[in-house]
Each structure stands twice: as structure tokens, then as C-alpha cells.
Design a protein around this motif. Structure first.
Motif, PDB file in Angstrom:
ATOM      1  N   PRO A  75      69.048  29.867  75.651  1.00  0.00           N
ATOM      2  CA  PRO A  75      69.419  28.335  75.743  1.00  0.00           C
ATOM      3  C   PRO A  75      69.351  27.860  77.095  1.00  0.00           C
ATOM      4  N   VAL A  76      69.363  28.364  78.325  1.00  0.00           N
ATOM      5  CA  VAL A  76      69.102  27.735  79.288  1.00  0.00           C
ATOM      6  C   VAL A  76      67.734  26.965  79.509  1.00  0.00           C
ATOM      7  N   VAL A  77      66.621  27.872  78.722  1.00  0.00           N
ATOM      8  CA  VAL A  77      65.240  27.203  78.890  1.00  0.00           C
ATOM      9  C   VAL A  77      65.183  26.162  78.051  1.00  0.00           C
ATOM     10  N   CYS A  78      65.888  26.097  76.957  1.00  0.00           N
ATOM     11  CA  CYS A  78      65.951  24.914  75.855  1.00  0.00           C
ATOM     12  C   CYS A  78      66.577  23.658  76.476  1.00  0.00           C
ATOM     13  N   VAL A  79      67.869  23.864  77.143  1.00  0.00           N
ATOM     14  CA  VAL A  79      68.553  23.058  77.665  1.00  0.00           C
ATOM     15  C   VAL A  79      67.594  22.174  78.639  1.00  0.00           C
ATOM     16  N   ALA A  80      67.063  22.915  79.608  1.00  0.00           N
ATOM     17  CA  ALA A  80      66.153  22.358  80.801  1.00  0.00           C
ATOM     18  C   ALA A  80      65.049  21.637  80.195  1.00  0.00           C
ATOM     19  N   THR A  81      64.366  22.097  79.060  1.00  0.00           N
ATOM     20  CA  THR A  81      63.188  21.581  78.422  1.00  0.00           C
ATOM     21  C   THR A  81      63.583  20.175  77.600  1.00  0.00           C
ATOM     22  N   VAL A  82      64.696  20.161  77.267  1.00  0.00           N
ATOM     23  CA  VAL A  82      65.172  18.817  76.619  1.00  0.00           C
ATOM     24  C   VAL A  82      65.572  17.839  77.374  1.00  0.00           C
ATOM     25  N   VAL A  83      66.179  18.350  78.584  1.00  0.00           N
ATOM     26  CA  VAL A  83      66.640  17.288  79.912  1.00  0.00           C
ATOM     27  C   VAL A  83      65.429  16.722  80.381  1.00  0.00           C
ATOM     28  N   VAL A  84      64.527  17.713  80.663  1.00  0.00           N
ATOM     29  CA  VAL A  84      63.088  17.250  81.185  1.00  0.00           C
ATOM     30  C   VAL A  84      62.426  16.063  80.408  1.00  0.00           C
ATOM     31  N   SER A  85      62.377  16.546  79.079  1.00  0.00           N
ATOM     32  CA  SER A  85      61.583  15.560  78.075  1.00  0.00           C
ATOM     33  C   SER A  85      62.259  14.041  77.839  1.00  0.00           C
ATOM     34  N   VAL A  86      63.463  14.178  77.881  1.00  0.00           N
ATOM     35  CA  VAL A  86      64.075  12.927  77.739  1.00  0.00           C
ATOM     36  C   VAL A  86      64.156  12.125  78.909  1.00  0.00           C
ATOM     37  N   TRP A  87      64.233  12.759  80.022  1.00  0.00           N
ATOM     38  CA  TRP A  87      63.927  11.939  81.282  1.00  0.00           C
ATOM     39  C   TRP A  87      62.739  11.407  81.466  1.00  0.00           C
ATOM     40  N   ILE A  88      61.750  12.215  81.203  1.00  0.00           N
ATOM     41  CA  ILE A  88      60.378  11.585  81.065  1.00  0.00           C
ATOM     42  C   ILE A  88      60.178  10.489  80.241  1.00  0.00           C
ATOM     43  N   ALA A  89      60.728  10.590  78.995  1.00  0.00           N
ATOM     44  CA  ALA A  89      60.409   9.782  77.979  1.00  0.00           C
ATOM     45  C   ALA A  89      61.588   8.343  78.060  1.00  0.00           C
ATOM     46  N   ASP A  90      62.555   8.497  79.034  1.00  0.00           N
ATOM     47  CA  ASP A  90      63.770   7.606  79.320  1.00  0.00           C
ATOM     48  C   ASP A  90      64.433   7.295  77.708  1.00  0.00           C
ATOM     49  N   SER A  91      64.850   8.561  77.269  1.00  0.00           N
ATOM     50  CA  SER A  91      65.656   8.622  75.987  1.00  0.00           C
ATOM     51  C   SER A  91      66.844   9.269  75.996  1.00  0.00           C
ATOM     52  N   TRP A  92      67.471   8.996  77.045  1.00  0.00           N
ATOM     53  CA  TRP A  92      68.901   9.817  77.222  1.00  0.00           C
ATOM     54  C   TRP A  92      69.728   9.682  76.047  1.00  0.00           C
ATOM     55  N   HIS A  93      69.683   8.864  75.014  1.00  0.00           N
ATOM     56  CA  HIS A  93      70.725   8.767  74.047  1.00  0.00           C
ATOM     57  C   HIS A  93      70.191   9.578  72.992  1.00  0.00           C
ATOM     58  N   LEU A  94      69.225  10.326  73.216  1.00  0.00           N
ATOM     59  CA  LEU A  94      68.741  11.440  72.067  1.00  0.00           C
ATOM     60  C   LEU A  94      68.999  12.725  72.408  1.00  0.00           C
ATOM     61  N   THR A  95      69.786  12.955  73.602  1.00  0.00           N
ATOM     62  CA  THR A  95      70.014  14.350  74.252  1.00  0.00           C
ATOM     63  C   THR A  95      70.685  15.152  73.613  1.00  0.00           C
ATOM     64  N   LEU A  96      71.783  14.789  72.904  1.00  0.00           N
ATOM     65  CA  LEU A  96      72.642  15.554  72.311  1.00  0.00           C
ATOM     66  C   LEU A  96      72.137  15.902  70.841  1.00  0.00           C
ATOM     67  N   PRO A  97      71.492  15.133  70.013  1.00  0.00           N
ATOM     68  CA  PRO A  97      70.536  15.536  68.818  1.00  0.00           C
ATOM     69  C   PRO A  97      69.479  16.556  68.982  1.00  0.00           C
ATOM     70  N   LEU A  98      68.855  16.284  70.122  1.00  0.00           N
ATOM     71  CA  LEU A  98      67.616  17.108  70.413  1.00  0.00           C
ATOM     72  C   LEU A  98      68.307  18.552  70.922  1.00  0.00           C
ATOM     73  N   LEU A  99      69.244  18.631  71.716  1.00  0.00           N
ATOM     74  CA  LEU A  99      69.932  19.942  72.293  1.00  0.00           C
ATOM     75  C   LEU A  99      70.578  20.549  70.862  1.00  0.00           C
ATOM     76  N   GLY A 100      71.133  19.953  69.886  1.00  0.00           N
ATOM     77  CA  GLY A 100      71.523  20.549  68.615  1.00  0.00           C
ATOM     78  C   GLY A 100      70.422  21.215  67.811  1.00  0.00           C
ATOM     79  N   LEU A 101      69.158  20.499  67.826  1.00  0.00           N
ATOM     80  CA  LEU A 101      67.988  20.927  67.087  1.00  0.00           C
ATOM     81  C   LEU A 101      67.446  22.187  67.927  1.00  0.00           C
ATOM     82  N   SER A 102      67.473  22.068  69.022  1.00  0.00           N
ATOM     83  CA  SER A 102      66.863  22.979  70.007  1.00  0.00           C
ATOM     84  C   SER A 102      67.608  24.290  69.923  1.00  0.00           C
ATOM     85  N   LEU A 103      69.193  24.244  70.057  1.00  0.00           N
ATOM     86  CA  LEU A 103      69.716  25.475  69.986  1.00  0.00           C
ATOM     87  C   LEU A 103      69.910  26.086  68.453  1.00  0.00           C
TER      88      LEU A 103
END
Length: 539
Positions: A397-425
Motif C-alpha cells: 500500500p505504501v508503494v501504491c500510494v506513493a506511485t499514485v501521488v507522483v503520477s497525479v502530480w506529474i499529470a496535474d490531475s489531483w482530482h483523480l487521486t481518490l479513484p486511482l487510490l481505490g483502483l490501486s489498493l
């Protein structure tokens, strides 16, 4: 004596068909694949010679032969232990002259699927000059020298570097470097292809002449490579076709000098290995407490978890697969930059979660003979299943959360953080669940402890494909609710949909994990003797 070595190698190859069905299938598949590659390469070079300009065939043979030599020389450094048959140390007690031993090992080195394929390609491509008998003779000579360069150079390098190759720290570093190179090859090729496409779009008229622009580059590369140890032997036919007799003599001198130097290095390295074999200094490593075992509660479940966590840190077979994870965001970022679509970048988190969850699907196979400890200690199936899953549930979970945060930060899509976290976990939990169930039923051969993680045991390819294919289908089927919920949240948007996706996916994944552990525990307890027998029978 050389014939005796060849006979021994043929006998060893023949015995692989008697060990198991998987090894027989693997050898047959490898042989058919090699024949297909040989036929395609020979046909391609023949077409270049008869349909196009014969000089093109010379360019292809020179560049392709140089790449073949590089492969023969470099791959054994990364895939140490690929061919341990006819180990020279096994002949140390026999009164075999070293030169005879070298000749026997050199010829026997061709008795393998890669060796036979190299010989067939070298001879087959030489007949591209069949309409020019004089050039054909030179091409056949070049093929012989090229194959000798491959085999003798490979043996010289591996024998010279044997003390280093046997170092565990070296194996770990080389594994990580090799994995990084393999993972980054695709994005680099895509980036170069995108640059070419952009240049063609900027100048549409250049597309039709792209081949004419690349031909001089190939000619320059072949001219340069022909004077190196890698391509000197393969360039003999092309040089003879051009009538450059001074160049032919020079290339022949480089080829013969390369073989002579490699033979001398191999001779000296083999003498050192046979007369002064490496031995341990007896110092060993100094124990510093119990490690992970001293940091967990005293129970069978946590003992298995501590052992599994120790594997992930100290076993290069595990650490090599972990090395891929930090590179995936880089790979996805390069792909997104080349295509202009950041969807691949945003999919990094779920993709990493799927890889991590499925990475423990063959944990029993990686245990090898150490699995006997579980049998002798009477470890219950539930303790074994949960013990193997706990390290992944703590770190994943730590790796997945870090990966999601980095990806939405680079893509500037913070509004997709929660759905991507749900998908990943959710995918992480489902993948871990399937691994807990599958690893108790589908076990396939892997590299043994201490061997190269890049080594694939004979007969393992088909078993790996079947086992991982079934596991992937089960994972995909159980992941459908997670994917449906995640896609719906991404399309509809909104914080409530994102939060609902996160909660539902985690709860669903946890439920599947509990059920899978129970199922896997029952299968484990029922098949414990068969699992031990299967693991110990791996080549």
C-alpha cells in the motif's frame, strides 16, 4: 578427446528429455523458435542479396554478426550460470592437456540451442553470395571465424571473470542493472521512433527517401564495425565483393588476432581456475541479532512473514523484481511524453499494484528445498498463507500510494487521486489474494537460490506461461468489480464518487483476500506432500 566432449554434451542434452514433461516441451519449443528465427534471418539476407543490392546483404551480415558476437560475450555476464554443463572444474582431476581441454570445451560449447542456431545462421547467410563462388568461399571462412569469435570470446570472458561472477554482491548489482536495461529498452525505442515520426511529419517529402537516408548510416556503421573484434570476421565477404583486397587482409588480421587473443586469455584464466580454484576464507558474515525475526511477534504466521521479508531484502531473485517498480513511473512518463497522452502515466499506480500483488504467486517455488522446513515444522496452511501475504500488505500500500501521488502530480490531475487510490489498493488486495490461492496449487520451476534471476530452467517456459496465464485470468475476473467502480468514478468525477470508490474497492479486496487465504490454506494442507515433492523435483 574433442569427440568425447561433444558426445558428453549430446548425452546431457538428451537426458533433459527424460527428466520431466515440462523440460521436454520447453526444449521442443525452444528448438522450434530457434529454427523459426534462423529461417527468417536467412530468408531476409537472401532476399536482400537477390532482390536488392548484394551490398545490402553484406551490410546486414556485418552488423547482425557484430550484434551476435556482442550477445555471446555480454549475456553470460548478466545471466551467470546459464550453462553449467561441462564445468572445467569437473575435469581438474583428469590428466587432460589444457589445450585439448580448451578445444573440447570450445567445440562442445556449440552443442546447444543458441550454438546450433548461430552456426545455421552463419552458414545460411553465407550462401547469399552463391552467385559469386569466390566470395562464397570467403563468406564461409568468415562464418567459421565469426562463430569461433562468439564461442571462444564468451568462454574467455566468463572464465576470466569467474571469481567476480561468483560474488553474491556482484550478482545482485548485475541483476538490478540488467532489469533496468530491459525495462528501459522499450521506452527508448519508442522515443526514437517518435522523433523519426515527428521529423517525417515536419518534412513529408523525407518519408519516401527515409531508406536512402538510412543506407549511408548503415554503410558507415558497417565500415566502422568491420574493423572491430565484433564484426571483422563477418565483414570479409562484403569486403571481397567490393574488391578491396587490402581491406580484406586487414579484416582477416583483426579477426584472427581477436580469436588468438581470446584463446590466450581463456588458456591463462583456465589454468588459474584449475590450479588455484577459489576457496572461501572461512570468515563468513557476522550475525547481528535475529534480523526481522527479532522484530515480530512469536507465532508461526509472523515467523513465515519474517522469513519472506528477509527474502525480499536479501535474495536477488526477489530484489530484481522489486527494481522494476521504481522504473515504471519513468517508463510511463517517457511513453506519455512520446504520445502526448497521460493516460499511461495515470495508469502507473494500478499497474504497479497488479505487479506487486501477483509477484508472490510462486512463493513456494522460490523456497526450493527450504520448503521442507514448513513440512517438517508442521506449519498450518493459514499461517503459511497469511505469513507470505503480510509483507506485501505492509509495504505494497505504501508503494501504491506513493506511485499514485507522483503520477497525479506529474499529470496535474489531483482530482483523480481518490479513484486511482481505490483502483490501486483494490487491485493490490485482489492480486495478493489470487497469489495466496494460486501458489498453493500451481508451482513452476524458477532459478534456484544463488543462481542468476535471469536464468530460466529447462522446461520452465511452458509451465510458467500456463500457470501465470491461469492466474492472470482469475485475477482479471475477480478484478472486474474494482475496475468497473474505478472507471465509473473516473468518468463521473466528484469527491463523493472518489471516496466511495476507495472504500468499496478496499473492502471488496479485503473480502476476496480473506476468502482466498482460507481456500489456499485448505489446498495447502491437502497437497503439502505433493508440493514438497514437486518443488524438490525442479531442475
Amino acid at each position: 578427446m574433442v569427440a568425447r566432449f561433444v558426445t558428453l554434451k549430446l548425452t546431457l542434452m538428451g537426458n533433459t528429455f527424460r527428466k520431466s514433461v515440462w523440460q521436454t516441451i520447453g526444449m521442443v519449443v525452444a528448438a522450434l523458435y530457434a529454427l523459426g528465427v534462423v529461417g527468417a534471418l536467412v530468408t531476409l539476407v537472401g532476399a536482400l542479396a537477390y532482390v536488392g543490392d548484394p551490398a545490402w546483404a553484406g551490410l546486414a551480415i556485418t552488423l547482425g554478426g557484430a550484434l551476435t558476437v556482442v550477445g555471446w560475450w555480454i549475456i553470460p555476464i548478466f545471466a551467470f550460470g546459464v550453462d553449467a554443463t561441462l564445468d572445467p572444474h569437473r575435469f581438474a582431476t583428469y590428466a587432460i592437456p589444457r589445450r585439448t581441454l580448451l578445444a573440447g570445451l570450445a567445440v562442445a560449447g556449440l552443442v546447444s540451442v543458441p550454438g546450433i542456431a548461430t552456426v545455421l545462421v552463419a552458414i545460411g547467410t553465407s550462401f547469399a553470395w552463391v552467385l559469386e563462388p569466390g566470395v562464397l568461399v570467403v563468406a564461409l571462412l568468415g562464418a567459421v571465424l565469426g562463430v569461433a569469435t562468439c564461442v571462444i570470446g564468451s568462454r574467455a570472458i566468463t572464465t576470466l571473470l569467474a571469481p567476480v561472477l561468483e560474488s553474491r554482491r556482484y550478482r545482485e548489482v548485475v541483476t538490478i542493472v540488467a532489469v533496468m536495461l530491459v525495462v528501459m529498452t522499450g521506452p527508448l525505442i519508442g522515443w526514437l521512433a517518435n522523433d523519426v515520426e515527428v521529423s517525417v511529419e515536419a518534412d513529408p517529402g523525407s518519408g519516401s527517401s527515409m531508406g536512402m537516408l538510412l543506407l549511408p548510416l548503415f554503410e558507415q556503421a558497417a565500415a566502422l564495425v568491420g574493423w572491430t573484434p565484433f564484426g571483422a570476421a563477418w565483414s570479409l565477404a562484403g569486403t571481397a565483393h567490393d574488391g578491396d583486397w587490402a581491406g580484406l587482409a586487414g579484416h582477416l588480421a583483426v579477426a584472427l588476432g581477436t580469436i588468438g587473443l581470446a584463446w590466450l586469455v581463456w588458456d591463462r584464466a583456465l589454468a588459474r581456475a584449475l590450479e588455484r580454484p577459489p576457496v572461501g576464507d572461512g570468515s563468513g558474515g557476522k550475525a547481528k541479532g535475529l534480523g526481522a525475526f527479532g522484530r515480530v511477534p512469536f507465532s508461526p504466521t509472523w515467523a513465515v512473514a519474517a522469513r519472506t521479508a528477509t527474502y525480499w531484502v536479501r535474495d536477488p531473485r526477489y530484489s530484481g523484481s522489486i527494481a522494476i517498480v521504481p522504473l515504471l513511473p519513468v517508463v510511463m512518463y517517457v511513453s506519455a511524453q512520446s504520445t502526448g497522452n497521460f493516460f499511461m502515466l495515470l495508469a502507473t499506480g494500478p499497474f504497479v499494484a497488479w505487479i506487486l500483488g501477483f509477484s508472490i504467486s510462486n512463493d513456494v517455488g522460490y523456497d526450493n528445498t527450504a520448503f521442507a522446513l514448513h513440512v517438517a515444522a508442521g506449519v498450518d496452511g493459514r499461517a503459511d498463507r497469511w505469513g507470505r501475504a503480510i509483507p506485501m500488505l505492509l509495504v505494497g500500500p505504501v508503494v501504491c500510494v506513493a506511485t499514485v501521488v507522483v503520477s497525479v502530480w506529474i499529470a496535474d490531475s489531483w482530482h483523480l487521486t481518490l479513484p486511482l487510490l481505490g483502483l490501486s489498493l483494490g487491485l493490490l488486495l485482489v492480486g495478493t489474494a489470487v497469489s495466496c490461492a494460486v501458489s498453493a496449487r500451481l508451482v513452476y520451476p524458477v532459478a534456484k537460490p544463488g543462481e542468476s534471476p535471469l536464468k530460466s530452467p529447462q522446461g520452465a517456459a511452458t509451465a510458467t506461461i500456463v500457470s501465470q496465464g491461469l492466474g492472470f485470468l482469475v485475477t482479471a475476473g475477480l478484478s472486474l468489480p474494482v475496475l468497473a467502480m474505478g472507471v465509473a468514478a473516473l468518468m463521473l468525477g466528484g469527491v463523493l464518487w472518489g471516496a466511495a470508490t476507495l472504500v468499496v474497492c478496499v473492502l471488496y479486496g479485503a473480502l476476496i483476500l480473506v476468502l482466498a487465504v482460507r481456500f489456499g490454506a485448505r489446498v495447502y494442507n491437502r497437497r503439502l506432500p505433493e508440493l514438497l515433492q514437486q518443488v524438490q523435483s525442479f531442475p
